[in-house]
Design a protein around this motif. Sequence first.
Motif, PDB file in Angstrom:
ATOM      1  N   LYS A  56      35.236  36.419  40.990  1.00 27.67           N
ATOM      2  CA  LYS A  56      35.430  37.802  41.421  1.00 27.67           C
ATOM      3  C   LYS A  56      36.346  37.927  42.626  1.00 27.67           C
ATOM      4  CE  LYS A  56      30.877  38.778  39.666  1.00 27.67           C
ATOM      5  NZ  LYS A  56      29.487  38.831  39.984  1.00 27.67           N
ATOM      6  N   ASN A  57      36.467  36.873  43.426  1.00 27.19           N
ATOM      7  CA  ASN A  57      37.258  36.957  44.652  1.00 27.19           C
ATOM      8  C   ASN A  57      38.696  36.473  44.485  1.00 27.19           C
ATOM      9  OD1 ASN A  57      35.024  37.935  46.113  1.00 27.19           O
ATOM     10  ND2 ASN A  57      34.263  35.852  46.349  1.00 27.19           N
ATOM     11  N   GLN A  58      38.884  35.391  43.747  1.00 22.97           N
ATOM     12  CA  GLN A  58      40.215  34.791  43.632  1.00 22.97           C
ATOM     13  C   GLN A  58      40.961  35.157  42.347  1.00 22.97           C
ATOM     14  OE1 GLN A  58      41.451  33.116  46.299  1.00 22.97           O
ATOM     15  NE2 GLN A  58      39.517  33.638  47.284  1.00 22.97           N
TER      16      GLN A  58
END
Length: 163
Positions: free
Chosen positions: A41-43
């Motif tokens: 979800k972040n990268q």
Amino acid sequence: MTSERAGVRLAVDVGDARVGLAASDPDALLATPVMTLRRDKNQGSDLRMITRIIQDRDCKVVYVGLPLSLSGVETPSTQKAREFARALVEYCSAELHHVQVRLIDERLSTVSASEKMRASGVESRNQRAAIDQAAAVEILTHALDIRAAQGAEPGTLVIHNSA
């Protein structure tokens, strides 16, 4: 009826921890499992990998499963799938203009996949590794069946937000 091939379709089963993928043959007749990715979800490595698969397989349409409740009501998972589909459109928009991303109702796809796996002898505790791919196969099979019956792409087109 044209002799032109329909093109490869990809289905995506979005979960909190994993993303299952399935693809069709170039004639858009048969769905087969591709892989399960870990959600990032972040990268965005999951989105980048899906974009690479779309490009490598020359996919024409990507169906993202839309998990509605049995009564058709949206759930928190529904919103997560919508957000994932929008992010995928953003990733695809730069290089893959020809690809359509469509949201398609996937009620009971995971349940159906699990039942089929159990019927084929896979025990519940051993399903985790393959269940996301199997659910993606269910989503894609459903979409291909609708497409064949109606002669049009099923689902709701996700539009690139250029604002």
